[in-house]
Design a protein around this motif. Sequence first.
Motif, PDB file in Angstrom:
ATOM      1  N   UNK A  31       0.832  -1.204   0.000  1.00  0.00           N
ATOM      2  CA  UNK A  31       0.000   0.000   0.000  1.00  0.00           C
ATOM      3  C   UNK A  31       0.871   1.261   0.000  1.00  0.00           C
ATOM      4  N   UNK A  32       1.912   1.264   0.814  1.00  0.00           N
ATOM      5  CA  UNK A  32       2.832   2.408   0.875  1.00  0.00           C
ATOM      6  C   UNK A  32       3.550   2.626  -0.461  1.00  0.00           C
ATOM      7  N   UNK A  33       3.984   1.550  -1.089  1.00  0.00           N
ATOM      8  CA  UNK A  33       4.673   1.664  -2.375  1.00  0.00           C
ATOM      9  C   UNK A  33       3.754   2.312  -3.403  1.00  0.00           C
ATOM     10  N   UNK A  38       2.420   7.231  -6.511  1.00  0.00           N
ATOM     11  CA  UNK A  38       1.446   8.213  -7.005  1.00  0.00           C
ATOM     12  C   UNK A  38       1.770   9.625  -6.511  1.00  0.00           C
ATOM     13  N   UNK A  39       2.215   9.739  -5.259  1.00  0.00           N
ATOM     14  CA  UNK A  39       2.411  11.054  -4.630  1.00  0.00           C
ATOM     15  C   UNK A  39       3.757  11.704  -4.969  1.00  0.00           C
ATOM     16  N   UNK A  40       4.796  10.916  -5.145  1.00  0.00           N
ATOM     17  CA  UNK A  40       6.144  11.468  -5.311  1.00  0.00           C
ATOM     18  C   UNK A  40       6.700  11.157  -6.695  1.00  0.00           C
ATOM     19  N   UNK A  41       6.126  11.761  -7.689  1.00  0.00           N
ATOM     20  CA  UNK A  41       6.565  11.519  -9.073  1.00  0.00           C
ATOM     21  C   UNK A  41       7.846  12.283  -9.405  1.00  0.00           C
ATOM     22  N   UNK A  42       8.075  13.443  -8.765  1.00  0.00           N
ATOM     23  CA  UNK A  42       9.227  14.284  -9.101  1.00  0.00           C
ATOM     24  C   UNK A  42      10.472  14.007  -8.269  1.00  0.00           C
ATOM     25  N   UNK A  43      10.333  13.302  -7.170  1.00  0.00           N
ATOM     26  CA  UNK A  43      11.490  13.112  -6.286  1.00  0.00           C
ATOM     27  C   UNK A  43      11.600  11.639  -5.905  1.00  0.00           C
ATOM     28  N   UNK A  44      12.833  11.118  -5.869  1.00  0.00           N
ATOM     29  CA  UNK A  44      13.016   9.726  -5.453  1.00  0.00           C
ATOM     30  C   UNK A  44      12.503   9.501  -4.030  1.00  0.00           C
ATOM     31  N   UNK A  82      12.705  -1.062   2.472  1.00  0.00           N
ATOM     32  CA  UNK A  82      11.629  -1.919   1.975  1.00  0.00           C
ATOM     33  C   UNK A  82      11.548  -1.793   0.456  1.00  0.00           C
ATOM     34  N   UNK A  83      11.560  -0.548  -0.025  1.00  0.00           N
ATOM     35  CA  UNK A  83      11.461  -0.273  -1.459  1.00  0.00           C
ATOM     36  C   UNK A  83      12.132   1.066  -1.740  1.00  0.00           C
ATOM     37  N   UNK A  84      12.922   1.118  -2.803  1.00  0.00           N
ATOM     38  CA  UNK A  84      13.576   2.356  -3.214  1.00  0.00           C
ATOM     39  C   UNK A  84      13.245   2.607  -4.679  1.00  0.00           C
ATOM     40  N   UNK A  85      12.672   3.764  -4.975  1.00  0.00           N
ATOM     41  CA  UNK A  85      12.234   4.066  -6.337  1.00  0.00           C
ATOM     42  C   UNK A  85      13.399   4.150  -7.333  1.00  0.00           C
ATOM     43  N   UNK A  86      14.611   4.343  -6.856  1.00  0.00           N
ATOM     44  CA  UNK A  86      15.784   4.406  -7.734  1.00  0.00           C
ATOM     45  C   UNK A  86      16.614   3.120  -7.725  1.00  0.00           C
TER      46      UNK A  86
END
Length: 137
Positions: A31-33, A38-44, A82-86
Motif C-alpha cells: 500500500x505504501x509503495x 502516485x504522490x512522489x513523481x518528481x522526487x526519489x 523496503x522499497x527504493x524508487x531508484x
Amino acid sequence: MNTRVMDADLLSDLLFGSARPLGGSKLGDDELIQLAADAFREKPFCIVRHWMILDVMLPEFQEREIKAQGLEATLLYALAAVFDSQNKYQPGDRIVSGYQRDFDGCFFESNDTIFILAGRGARKHASFPAVQALSAY
C-alpha cells in the motif's frame, strides 16, 4: 582504548540506549509503495522500517554550515529498506541518510530522497563520533 572498542561502545549506546518512541505509517508495504509512487513523481522515495531519527550533536561551526544549506543536523538511520524508487537500496539494506531538509509525520526528506517511515521507530540525540561509527559499520 583502541578505535574498534570505542566504536563498538558508541554503536552499542546509539543502537541500544534509550530513545523516544515514534510512530510511522501504519500501512502495509504494498500500500505504501503504491501511494508513494502516485504522490512522489518528481522526487526519489524510499520506504524504510526499523528506523531511528538521530539529532546529531555537532560543534557550532559545523551546525552553522549545515543550516546555511537549508538543512538540519538530523539524520535518518534505517535498519531495513523496503522499497527504493531508484533501486539505490535493495530490500533489507541499512541506510544512513543525508542531513534533514524536512520532517513531517512519517516523511523524512534529505537533499535527494523522501523517506517514508513505516511502523514504529525512535528518536534520540547522537554524538558525531557515534554517527561516524554507524556510517562505517
